[in-house]
Design a protein around this motif. Structure first.
Motif, PDB file in Angstrom:
ATOM      1  N   THR A 298     -19.267   2.860  -4.177  1.00 34.46           N
ATOM      2  CA  THR A 298     -20.347   3.632  -3.578  1.00 34.46           C
ATOM      3  C   THR A 298     -19.812   4.283  -2.319  1.00 34.46           C
ATOM      4  O   THR A 298     -18.900   3.763  -1.670  1.00 34.46           O
ATOM      5  CB  THR A 298     -21.569   2.763  -3.249  1.00 34.46           C
ATOM      6  N   ALA A 299     -20.378   5.437  -1.964  1.00 34.14           N
ATOM      7  CA  ALA A 299     -19.890   6.209  -0.832  1.00 34.14           C
ATOM      8  C   ALA A 299     -21.031   6.548   0.109  1.00 34.14           C
ATOM      9  O   ALA A 299     -22.154   6.811  -0.331  1.00 34.14           O
ATOM     10  CB  ALA A 299     -19.224   7.496  -1.325  1.00 34.14           C
ATOM     11  N   ARG A 300     -20.714   6.545   1.403  1.00 29.06           N
ATOM     12  CA  ARG A 300     -21.705   6.905   2.421  1.00 29.06           C
ATOM     13  C   ARG A 300     -21.475   8.332   2.872  1.00 29.06           C
ATOM     14  O   ARG A 300     -20.381   8.693   3.300  1.00 29.06           O
ATOM     15  CB  ARG A 300     -21.597   5.969   3.627  1.00 29.06           C
ATOM     16  N   ASP A 301     -22.505   9.143   2.787  1.00 24.53           N
ATOM     17  CA  ASP A 301     -22.452  10.508   3.290  1.00 24.53           C
ATOM     18  C   ASP A 301     -22.549  10.466   4.815  1.00 24.53           C
ATOM     19  O   ASP A 301     -23.525   9.949   5.372  1.00 24.53           O
ATOM     20  CB  ASP A 301     -23.597  11.335   2.704  1.00 24.53           C
ATOM     21  N   ALA A 302     -21.535  10.998   5.502  1.00 18.24           N
ATOM     22  CA  ALA A 302     -21.481  10.900   6.956  1.00 18.24           C
ATOM     23  C   ALA A 302     -22.633  11.615   7.636  1.00 18.24           C
ATOM     24  O   ALA A 302     -23.070  11.222   8.720  1.00 18.24           O
ATOM     25  CB  ALA A 302     -20.159  11.483   7.456  1.00 18.24           C
ATOM     26  N   GLN A 303     -23.161  12.657   7.021  1.00 18.01           N
ATOM     27  CA  GLN A 303     -24.202  13.445   7.660  1.00 18.01           C
ATOM     28  C   GLN A 303     -25.600  12.895   7.390  1.00 18.01           C
ATOM     29  O   GLN A 303     -26.431  12.834   8.288  1.00 18.01           O
ATOM     30  CB  GLN A 303     -24.093  14.908   7.224  1.00 18.01           C
ATOM     31  N   PRO A 329     -16.858  16.791  -6.482  1.00 15.12           N
ATOM     32  CA  PRO A 329     -16.448  16.128  -5.236  1.00 15.12           C
ATOM     33  C   PRO A 329     -17.610  15.401  -4.576  1.00 15.12           C
ATOM     34  O   PRO A 329     -18.764  15.834  -4.644  1.00 15.12           O
ATOM     35  CB  PRO A 329     -15.960  17.286  -4.368  1.00 15.12           C
ATOM     36  N   VAL A 330     -17.274  14.279  -3.930  1.00 16.31           N
ATOM     37  CA  VAL A 330     -18.273  13.473  -3.210  1.00 16.31           C
ATOM     38  C   VAL A 330     -17.894  13.462  -1.740  1.00 16.31           C
ATOM     39  O   VAL A 330     -16.788  13.050  -1.381  1.00 16.31           O
ATOM     40  CB  VAL A 330     -18.331  12.035  -3.768  1.00 16.31           C
ATOM     41  N   ARG A 331     -18.817  13.891  -0.881  1.00 18.45           N
ATOM     42  CA  ARG A 331     -18.577  13.896   0.559  1.00 18.45           C
ATOM     43  C   ARG A 331     -18.884  12.516   1.123  1.00 18.45           C
ATOM     44  O   ARG A 331     -19.954  11.952   0.867  1.00 18.45           O
ATOM     45  CB  ARG A 331     -19.467  14.942   1.234  1.00 18.45           C
ATOM     46  N   ALA A 332     -17.933  11.962   1.903  1.00 20.15           N
ATOM     47  CA  ALA A 332     -18.127  10.598   2.418  1.00 20.15           C
ATOM     48  C   ALA A 332     -17.226  10.361   3.619  1.00 20.15           C
ATOM     49  O   ALA A 332     -16.214  11.044   3.807  1.00 20.15           O
ATOM     50  CB  ALA A 332     -17.823   9.576   1.332  1.00 20.15           C
ATOM     51  N   ASP A 333     -17.617   9.382   4.436  1.00 18.47           N
ATOM     52  CA  ASP A 333     -16.728   8.887   5.491  1.00 18.47           C
ATOM     53  C   ASP A 333     -16.484   7.392   5.350  1.00 18.47           C
ATOM     54  O   ASP A 333     -15.620   6.841   6.026  1.00 18.47           O
ATOM     55  CB  ASP A 333     -17.275   9.218   6.882  1.00 18.47           C
ATOM     56  N   GLN A 334     -17.266   6.722   4.480  1.00 17.39           N
ATOM     57  CA  GLN A 334     -17.084   5.305   4.200  1.00 17.39           C
ATOM     58  C   GLN A 334     -17.253   5.062   2.707  1.00 17.39           C
ATOM     59  O   GLN A 334     -18.002   5.789   2.035  1.00 17.39           O
ATOM     60  CB  GLN A 334     -18.103   4.451   4.969  1.00 17.39           C
TER      61      GLN A 334
END
Length: 371
Positions: A298-303, A329-334
């Motif tokens: 799972t990915a966290r969206d930074a925004q 593509p999946v945008r994420a920071d975590q």
């Protein structure tokens, strides 16, 4: 300043049995961080003024120092560390070393970064350890030679002032210098031996290099990724999953204890910065009867701060590198990796590129750290 209990003085002479039985250590608050001087990241000891008894390269061996009481060579006892000859004074009237006399070794960090703590380990150096040590650091671009590092116009920053240490002990030092460094200078005053040097901190990658790569592994240690937390570190650290290269043996990955409940194990990662992830690798190399059965990401969206599915729960095979191209593509920071129910993985790779916002934040941080 010392981070924990301050060890000084000799250890008892080795009396047989377990050579680590009387080894002095303590809980160091920074050892969960990456070792910036790990040879797997590309670290090296590039020069030393003296290595008469034992080679400087031993300082960065990943395993604990080995002690063989019967191992002698033409120069004397062979030690698993860096050991210099005994210094002498200028004359019979002045037989002792001068106060400023010292030996030194230059260390290239495997990944440039912020140093949060060091361990100068004198394991098995019981009566032949240095009286004191000091550590300095510098940040230079490219691949400077020893001569360039030691040039008179190079300014070094003190991380550990000259401090007394103990023999056969893990001498720990906390560091509070918010700067990015590429090289260290370890000094022993006046002479002696050090078994291992560990340099714990946070990787601070070069944003120009990452920008040139465009697509890269955005969770790799060498690129600034890190492990925030993990459910279990019983057999091996979760940080192994983002080390360079493929795993070379079972304990070079991440393996958890056997679960006896209905839960599952997991690792929480921070990426180098906000990125668009396009492809994933999950490797179970050398995990044969103990690989995870399934994995999900799972990915966290930074925004937005929301967590979304990156990879659904997927069957894993033992000793296999699994590759997945994401449909978009999946945008994420975590990212969080969940394995079911337990076991392990050896490596996780998340291939993508920094977003415009992520690249700007990384560049600003680089400048703030003096890069």
């Amino acid at each position: 300043m010392t981070a924990t209990a301050h060890f000084t003085g000799d250890a008892d002479p080795y009396g047989g049995g377990d050579p680590y039985a009387d080894y002095r250590t303590a809980d160091h608050p920074f050892t969960h961080l990456v070792d910036l001087a790990d040879r797997r990241l590309g670290a090296g000891v590039i020069a030393a003024n003296d290595e008469f008894f034992a080679q400087r390269e031993n300082l960065l061996k990943p395993e604990p120092a080995h002690f063989d009481p019967e191992h002698f060579g033409h120069k004397g006892k062979i030690m698993d560390g860096w050991e210099t000859r005994r210094r002498r004074g200028a004359s019979a009237d002045r037989p002792h070393p001068a106060d400023e006399d010292h030996d030194w070794a230059l260390i290239r960090l495997g990944a440039p970064g912020i140093v949060r703590g060091l361990i100068v380990d004198t394991a098995h150096f019981r009566g032949n350890y240095p009286q004191a040590v000091s550590v300095e650091a510098v940040s230079l671009p490219g691949s400077p030679s020893p001569e360039e590092l030691l040039a008179p116009d190079v300014t070094w920053t003190t991380l550990v002032p000259r401090t007394a240490v103990g023999g056969h002990a893990a001498n720990g030092f906390a560091v509070d210098v918010e700067r990015r460094f590429t090289h260290l200078r370890l000094c022993q005053h006046p002479d002696g031996g050090v078994a291992r040097l560990r340099v714990y901190g946070e990787v601070a990658p070069d944003p120009v290099w990452l920008s040139a790569l465009a697509t890269f592994d955005v969770v790799a240690l060498e690129n600034g990724g890190r492990v925030e937390d993990a459910s279990d570190r019983f057999y091996s650290p979760a940080t192994n999953t983002i080390q360079p290269g493929r795993s070379r043996k079972m304990d070079d990955g991440w393996e958890t204890r056997r679960r006896r409940d209905r839960g599952n194990d997991w690792i929480h990662y921070h990426l180098a910065e906000e990125a668009q992830i396009r492809a994933v690798e999950i490797d179970t190399a050398y995990l044969l009867g103990n690989a995870a059965g399934w994995a999900a990401l799972t990915a966290r969206d930074a925004q937005s701060g929301t967590w979304t599915e990156l990879l659904p729960r997927t069957r894993l095979q033992p000793d296999t590198n699994h590759r997945f191209v994401l449909p978009e593509p999946v945008r994420a920071d975590q990212v969080r990796a969940d394995i079911f129910p337990d076991g392990g993985i050896s490596r996780l790779r998340l291939f993508g590129s920094l977003t415009e916002r992520g690249a700007a934040r990384l560049a600003a941080r680089h400048a703030e750290l003096g890069g």
